[in-house]
Scaffold this motif. Sequence first.
Motif, PDB file in Angstrom:
ATOM      1  N   MET A 195     -12.054  12.391 -24.127  1.00 60.05           N
ATOM      2  CA  MET A 195     -12.866  11.273 -23.656  1.00 60.05           C
ATOM      3  C   MET A 195     -11.976  10.136 -23.159  1.00 60.05           C
ATOM      4  O   MET A 195     -11.005   9.764 -23.823  1.00 60.05           O
ATOM      5  N   PHE A 250      -9.666  11.078 -27.766  1.00 55.04           N
ATOM      6  CA  PHE A 250     -10.035  10.089 -26.757  1.00 55.04           C
ATOM      7  C   PHE A 250      -8.826   9.244 -26.387  1.00 55.04           C
ATOM      8  O   PHE A 250      -7.870   9.118 -27.148  1.00 55.04           O
ATOM      9  N   ALA A 304     -16.339   6.089 -29.010  1.00 51.75           N
ATOM     10  CA  ALA A 304     -15.387   7.195 -29.016  1.00 51.75           C
ATOM     11  C   ALA A 304     -15.450   7.950 -30.334  1.00 51.75           C
ATOM     12  O   ALA A 304     -15.360   9.180 -30.375  1.00 51.75           O
TER      13      ALA A 304
END
Length: 213
Positions: free
Chosen positions: A79, A100, A89
């Motif tokens: 992400m 992330f 996140a």
Amino acid sequence: MQRRLAIIDDDAAVRDALLWLLEGHGFEVDGYDSAEAFLCAGVVDSYQCIVLDLRLAGMSGIMLLESLVELAYVPPVIMLTAHGDVPHAVAALKLGAFDFLEKPFDNARLLALVEAGIQKDDDARGRHQRLSRVEAALASLTEREKQVMALVLAGKLNKQIADTLAISMKTVEVHRARVFDKMGVKSAVELANLVAVLGDETASRFGLGGEGA
């Protein structure tokens, strides 16, 4: 090992920069400007890693993750988040995201995460394929063969299986041989090792709980 990636980001400049960076390091990369376009392509499992922006116009990154968890197999998802999106996140990680990265990100860090994601995909895809083969073999068994198999896995001898199921020893031997043939094994030990890849829920679904556990 394949090195095919998907980039999902509605910011054309960011998407192009990622394509340039990753293709420059030998990856095969496809870019998507929306989660909807990615889903419509219908090729999720053809990628070894997905780089997904958290904030997208239309379906968000989180919403896409929620859709992907319904699939049989999803490659690792990295992400991309803006500053201040850490709580989101964390939510993404709970939905199965691999990791992330906050924008603006360090190129070396992104490349390292992508490499780690591809390695994870290679390992996970192998496990998934083995599990699929075992499930397909189990699905080919008759109900009686599953009963015999469960008792074999419980360590029962042929005579004990015959007594438990109220069938003849010869019938047990026939069913046992068919189970071994369909499962592609030659012994009870090999059978136990093969079935060990199943989780408790999947084993129970195939009638391998209880005495066969």
